[in-house]
Scaffold this motif. Structure first.
Motif, PDB file in Angstrom:
ATOM      1  N   PHE A  25      -6.140  -2.917   2.039  1.00  0.00           N
ATOM      2  CA  PHE A  25      -5.155  -3.652   1.256  1.00  0.00           C
ATOM      3  C   PHE A  25      -5.757  -4.367   0.059  1.00  0.00           C
ATOM      4  O   PHE A  25      -5.103  -5.183  -0.564  1.00  0.00           O
ATOM      5  CB  PHE A  25      -4.435  -4.658   2.142  1.00  0.00           C
ATOM      6  CG  PHE A  25      -3.412  -4.029   3.062  1.00  0.00           C
ATOM      7  CD1 PHE A  25      -3.136  -2.679   3.028  1.00  0.00           C
ATOM      8  CD2 PHE A  25      -2.733  -4.810   3.960  1.00  0.00           C
ATOM      9  CE1 PHE A  25      -2.200  -2.114   3.866  1.00  0.00           C
ATOM     10  CE2 PHE A  25      -1.787  -4.257   4.805  1.00  0.00           C
ATOM     11  CZ  PHE A  25      -1.516  -2.913   4.762  1.00  0.00           C
ATOM     12  N   HIS A  67      -5.472   4.543   6.817  1.00  0.00           N
ATOM     13  CA  HIS A  67      -5.623   3.085   6.851  1.00  0.00           C
ATOM     14  C   HIS A  67      -5.974   2.708   8.281  1.00  0.00           C
ATOM     15  O   HIS A  67      -5.318   3.148   9.217  1.00  0.00           O
ATOM     16  CB  HIS A  67      -4.334   2.380   6.427  1.00  0.00           C
ATOM     17  CG  HIS A  67      -4.405   0.897   6.560  1.00  0.00           C
ATOM     18  ND1 HIS A  67      -5.135   0.111   5.692  1.00  0.00           N
ATOM     19  CD2 HIS A  67      -3.861   0.057   7.458  1.00  0.00           C
ATOM     20  CE1 HIS A  67      -5.025  -1.155   6.055  1.00  0.00           C
ATOM     21  NE2 HIS A  67      -4.263  -1.213   7.129  1.00  0.00           N
ATOM     22  N   TYR A  76      -3.292  -9.522   8.732  1.00  0.00           N
ATOM     23  CA  TYR A  76      -2.318  -9.296   7.664  1.00  0.00           C
ATOM     24  C   TYR A  76      -1.695 -10.601   7.188  1.00  0.00           C
ATOM     25  O   TYR A  76      -1.485 -10.797   6.009  1.00  0.00           O
ATOM     26  CB  TYR A  76      -1.237  -8.308   8.113  1.00  0.00           C
ATOM     27  CG  TYR A  76      -1.796  -6.934   8.373  1.00  0.00           C
ATOM     28  CD1 TYR A  76      -2.220  -6.137   7.324  1.00  0.00           C
ATOM     29  CD2 TYR A  76      -1.932  -6.442   9.657  1.00  0.00           C
ATOM     30  CE1 TYR A  76      -2.755  -4.876   7.549  1.00  0.00           C
ATOM     31  CE2 TYR A  76      -2.458  -5.183   9.893  1.00  0.00           C
ATOM     32  CZ  TYR A  76      -2.865  -4.409   8.836  1.00  0.00           C
ATOM     33  OH  TYR A  76      -3.396  -3.178   9.072  1.00  0.00           O
ATOM     34  N   PHE A 122       2.922  -2.478  -3.131  1.00  0.00           N
ATOM     35  CA  PHE A 122       3.041  -3.214  -1.881  1.00  0.00           C
ATOM     36  C   PHE A 122       2.684  -4.665  -2.157  1.00  0.00           C
ATOM     37  O   PHE A 122       1.607  -4.966  -2.610  1.00  0.00           O
ATOM     38  CB  PHE A 122       2.086  -2.640  -0.831  1.00  0.00           C
ATOM     39  CG  PHE A 122       2.258  -3.276   0.515  1.00  0.00           C
ATOM     40  CD1 PHE A 122       3.249  -2.838   1.373  1.00  0.00           C
ATOM     41  CD2 PHE A 122       1.439  -4.303   0.912  1.00  0.00           C
ATOM     42  CE1 PHE A 122       3.412  -3.425   2.610  1.00  0.00           C
ATOM     43  CE2 PHE A 122       1.598  -4.896   2.139  1.00  0.00           C
ATOM     44  CZ  PHE A 122       2.587  -4.453   2.991  1.00  0.00           C
ATOM     45  N   ILE A 125       3.689  -2.237   8.725  1.00  0.00           N
ATOM     46  CA  ILE A 125       3.047  -2.556   7.448  1.00  0.00           C
ATOM     47  C   ILE A 125       2.090  -1.439   7.033  1.00  0.00           C
ATOM     48  O   ILE A 125       2.065  -1.040   5.863  1.00  0.00           O
ATOM     49  CB  ILE A 125       2.312  -3.904   7.540  1.00  0.00           C
ATOM     50  CG1 ILE A 125       3.328  -5.028   7.431  1.00  0.00           C
ATOM     51  CG2 ILE A 125       1.255  -4.044   6.484  1.00  0.00           C
ATOM     52  CD1 ILE A 125       2.742  -6.393   7.391  1.00  0.00           C
ATOM     53  N   SER A 126       1.313  -0.922   7.961  1.00  0.00           N
ATOM     54  CA  SER A 126       0.360   0.140   7.640  1.00  0.00           C
ATOM     55  C   SER A 126       1.071   1.408   7.189  1.00  0.00           C
ATOM     56  O   SER A 126       0.668   2.038   6.202  1.00  0.00           O
ATOM     57  CB  SER A 126      -0.527   0.432   8.856  1.00  0.00           C
ATOM     58  OG  SER A 126      -1.266  -0.705   9.210  1.00  0.00           O
ATOM     59  N   GLU A 159       4.155   1.662   5.913  1.00  0.00           N
ATOM     60  CA  GLU A 159       4.800   1.395   4.619  1.00  0.00           C
ATOM     61  C   GLU A 159       3.783   1.458   3.481  1.00  0.00           C
ATOM     62  O   GLU A 159       4.050   2.012   2.423  1.00  0.00           O
ATOM     63  CB  GLU A 159       5.492   0.029   4.624  1.00  0.00           C
ATOM     64  CG  GLU A 159       6.778   0.004   5.392  1.00  0.00           C
ATOM     65  CD  GLU A 159       7.903   0.765   4.691  1.00  0.00           C
ATOM     66  OE1 GLU A 159       7.973   0.732   3.445  1.00  0.00           O
ATOM     67  OE2 GLU A 159       8.705   1.395   5.400  1.00  0.00           O
ATOM     68  N   PHE A 160       2.617   0.866   3.706  1.00  0.00           N
ATOM     69  CA  PHE A 160       1.550   0.865   2.709  1.00  0.00           C
ATOM     70  C   PHE A 160       1.138   2.295   2.352  1.00  0.00           C
ATOM     71  O   PHE A 160       1.048   2.663   1.181  1.00  0.00           O
ATOM     72  CB  PHE A 160       0.360   0.073   3.257  1.00  0.00           C
ATOM     73  CG  PHE A 160      -0.896   0.190   2.444  1.00  0.00           C
ATOM     74  CD1 PHE A 160      -0.994  -0.408   1.204  1.00  0.00           C
ATOM     75  CD2 PHE A 160      -1.988   0.885   2.935  1.00  0.00           C
ATOM     76  CE1 PHE A 160      -2.158  -0.308   0.454  1.00  0.00           C
ATOM     77  CE2 PHE A 160      -3.150   0.992   2.203  1.00  0.00           C
ATOM     78  CZ  PHE A 160      -3.233   0.394   0.952  1.00  0.00           C
ATOM     79  N   LYS A 219       3.862   4.121   0.423  1.00  0.00           N
ATOM     80  CA  LYS A 219       3.888   3.707  -0.985  1.00  0.00           C
ATOM     81  C   LYS A 219       2.749   4.372  -1.753  1.00  0.00           C
ATOM     82  O   LYS A 219       2.927   4.790  -2.894  1.00  0.00           O
ATOM     83  CB  LYS A 219       3.786   2.192  -1.098  1.00  0.00           C
ATOM     84  CG  LYS A 219       4.980   1.489  -0.512  1.00  0.00           C
ATOM     85  CD  LYS A 219       5.676   0.667  -1.524  1.00  0.00           C
ATOM     86  CE  LYS A 219       6.855  -0.013  -0.856  1.00  0.00           C
ATOM     87  NZ  LYS A 219       7.616  -0.805  -1.763  1.00  0.00           N
TER      88      LYS A 219
END
Length: 153
Positions: free
Chosen positions: A10, A36, A44, A55, A75-76, A78-79, A82
């Motif tokens: 990130f 990831h 996070y 993100f 979250i992972s 979605e990241f 993106k």
């Protein structure tokens, strides 16, 4: 066909790593897998606002996520989605791994029979690297396949 794994975290430098790693993979005519390594929810929530490849520490509706509601899996994913959209290639595969970053990347590379691991090196502390060792150094030492390191500082 060859497969290149691009490791993304990130850090804001992940966009540079994704773009340059993707360009390398395309030059090699290789399949791309973005990876990831998932951390705990505490990690996070300690990051504050993360700005990388669209993100920003928020999901979908730009509402901040309360630390107790952070789901590292969501979250992972979605990241990585993106990042895939940013690279504009629907053939990119994404994978979320668990465990120690270096060991997980090496394991994923073996599991996917990867040709190469691409990762960034954004350590800013020379002394820390010489005494503790960075994830990049651990992957370089433990990998049996080529590791392409993109300097990001």
């Amino acid at each position: 066909m060859k497969r290149v794994i691009i490791a993304l975290d990130f850090d804001p430098s992940a966009q540079k790593v994704a773009e340059e790693g993707y360009a390398l993979a395309k030059a090699l005519k290789a399949k791309v897998t973005l990876v990831h390594v998932k951390a705990t929810a505490d990690y996070y929530s300690s990051l504050g606002q993360v700005v990388v490849i669209g993100f920003s520490g928020h999901l979908k509706d730009d509402t901040p996520i309360a630390p107790e509601k952070i789901d590292p899996d969501v979250i992972s994913q979605e990241f990585l989605k993106k990042a895939m959209l940013h690279l504009a290639d629907k053939n990119i595969e994404v994978m979320v791994a668990n465990g120690s970053c270096a060991d997980s990347l090496i394991d994923v590379a073996k599991q996917l029979n990867a040709y190469m691991i691409v990762m960034g090196s954004h350590s800013r502390k020379w002394f820390e690297n010489t005494t503790i060792g960075s994830v990049t150094q651990k992957v370089l030492l433990g990998s049996s396949i080529p590791v392409f390191v993109i300097p990001t500082n």
